[in-house]
Design a protein around this motif. Structure first.
Motif, mmCIF file in Angstrom:
data_model
loop_
_atom_site.group_PDB
_atom_site.id
_atom_site.type_symbol
_atom_site.label_atom_id
_atom_site.label_comp_id
_atom_site.label_asym_id
_atom_site.label_seq_id
_atom_site.Cartn_x
_atom_site.Cartn_y
_atom_site.Cartn_z
ATOM 1 N N VAL A 182 42.985 -6.513 -30.523
ATOM 2 C CA VAL A 182 43.084 -6.309 -31.971
ATOM 3 C C VAL A 182 42.489 -4.941 -32.305
ATOM 4 O O VAL A 182 42.992 -4.207 -33.146
ATOM 5 C CB VAL A 182 42.355 -7.435 -32.737
ATOM 6 C CG1 VAL A 182 42.472 -7.227 -34.246
ATOM 7 C CG2 VAL A 182 42.919 -8.799 -32.335
ATOM 8 N N LEU A 183 41.389 -4.598 -31.617
ATOM 9 C CA LEU A 183 40.756 -3.278 -31.738
ATOM 10 C C LEU A 183 40.660 -2.662 -30.347
ATOM 11 O O LEU A 183 40.352 -3.354 -29.382
ATOM 12 C CB LEU A 183 39.342 -3.397 -32.330
ATOM 13 C CG LEU A 183 39.197 -3.978 -33.734
ATOM 14 C CD1 LEU A 183 37.717 -4.090 -34.092
ATOM 15 C CD2 LEU A 183 39.924 -3.119 -34.756
ATOM 16 N N ASN A 184 40.930 -1.365 -30.237
ATOM 17 C CA ASN A 184 40.779 -0.671 -28.956
ATOM 18 C C ASN A 184 39.393 -0.071 -28.815
ATOM 19 O O ASN A 184 38.940 0.233 -27.709
ATOM 20 C CB ASN A 184 41.828 0.430 -28.814
ATOM 21 C CG ASN A 184 43.213 -0.140 -28.584
ATOM 22 O OD1 ASN A 184 43.389 -1.028 -27.763
ATOM 23 N ND2 ASN A 184 44.190 0.336 -29.330
ATOM 24 N N THR A 185 38.724 0.133 -29.948
ATOM 25 C CA THR A 185 37.361 0.656 -29.943
ATOM 26 C C THR A 185 36.510 -0.161 -30.899
ATOM 27 O O THR A 185 37.036 -0.764 -31.850
ATOM 28 C CB THR A 185 37.322 2.138 -30.365
ATOM 29 O OG1 THR A 185 37.922 2.275 -31.662
ATOM 30 C CG2 THR A 185 38.066 3.025 -29.368
ATOM 31 N N LEU A 186 35.204 -0.180 -30.651
ATOM 32 C CA LEU A 186 34.286 -0.958 -31.485
ATOM 33 C C LEU A 186 33.408 -0.005 -32.303
ATOM 34 O O LEU A 186 32.636 0.773 -31.735
ATOM 35 C CB LEU A 186 33.401 -1.843 -30.596
ATOM 36 C CG LEU A 186 32.456 -2.790 -31.333
ATOM 37 C CD1 LEU A 186 33.257 -3.875 -32.069
ATOM 38 C CD2 LEU A 186 31.478 -3.426 -30.359
ATOM 39 N N PRO A 187 33.524 -0.025 -33.644
ATOM 40 C CA PRO A 187 32.682 0.843 -34.480
ATOM 41 C C PRO A 187 31.223 0.377 -34.440
ATOM 42 O O PRO A 187 30.935 -0.793 -34.692
ATOM 43 C CB PRO A 187 33.275 0.660 -35.884
ATOM 44 C CG PRO A 187 34.650 0.101 -35.671
ATOM 45 C CD PRO A 187 34.526 -0.747 -34.439
ATOM 46 N N VAL A 188 30.322 1.304 -34.105
ATOM 47 C CA VAL A 188 28.902 0.977 -34.035
ATOM 48 C C VAL A 188 28.077 2.123 -34.613
ATOM 49 O O VAL A 188 28.582 3.225 -34.837
ATOM 50 C CB VAL A 188 28.433 0.716 -32.578
ATOM 51 C CG1 VAL A 188 29.198 -0.440 -31.955
ATOM 52 C CG2 VAL A 188 28.553 1.975 -31.727
#
Length: 198
Positions: free
Chosen positions: A121-127
């Motif tokens: 669903v997401l290719n990267t994780l916002p942190v």
């Protein structure tokens, strides 16, 4: 995270023509912004920068005419076909400062038997992370997950000092049944056949 040192030259000529000339010299035009300062236009060696950017969210220490600038890449433009660097925006950072970045998501393990499919669903994780300690990526175990299972942002173990910059309940990965995919594909093929007959 490792710190990479690169030399940068101040640019005084701007616009498309000047940028093309910079690239002809095997350099990449870039801009450093942040901390309320005026944006600083620089150029860097194309090959050295390309190698540095192979590490996601790399921390760069730029030597700009004898002055140090600690930066991270925020926007990287590449040529569509060959992938050459066209332009880079850098964000100036300080030690101890928190920054928002996106971490690549890697998976480990095997799904439960049955031919199910893993959907990103997401290719990267916002942190949010400390500017000089940005992790390169996060790893998610998918071992034994079956159809219908969803991995949410809150389920992912984050490195120390890193916090989510997204809704904790946001879906990141989901396991879908291969059988559920098949009818949709067959319907699409049927429509294609009808269109060909028409």
């Amino acid at each position: 995270m490792a710190e990479v040192k690169l030399a940068a030259e101040v640019r005084t000529n701007f616009g498309k023509g000047a940028a093309r000339q910079t690239r002809r010299e095997n350099k990449v035009p870039a801009v450093i912004y942040g901390h309320g300062a005026e944006p600083q236009h620089v150029s860097l060696d194309s090959h050295a920068l390309m190698m540095a950017l192979k590490t996601p969210n790399v921390l760069l220490r730029l030597d700009v005419d004898g002055k140090d600038a600690l930066v991270i890449p925020k926007a990287v433009q590449r040529e569509a076909i060959r992938g050459f660097l066209v332009h880079v925006d850098f964000l100036a950072v300080r030690k101890g400062e928190k920054v928002s970045v996106e971490l690549p998501i890697h998976t480990e393990g095997e799904l439960a038997p049955g031919g199910n499919l893993l959907e990103y669903v997401l290719n990267t994780l916002p942190v949010e992370a400390e500017a000089t300690h940005i992790p390169e990526s996060v790893t998610v175990s998918i071992a034994g997950l079956d159809a219908g299972h969803t991995v949410q942002a809150k389920d992912i173990a984050l490195p120390a000092g890193t916090t989510l910059d997204i809704d904790a309940d946001a879906a990141v990965l989901q396991v879908v049944s291969a059988q559920a995919e098949a009818p949709a594909e067959e319907a699409a093929e049927g429509e294609g056949a009808e269109a060909a007959q028409a």
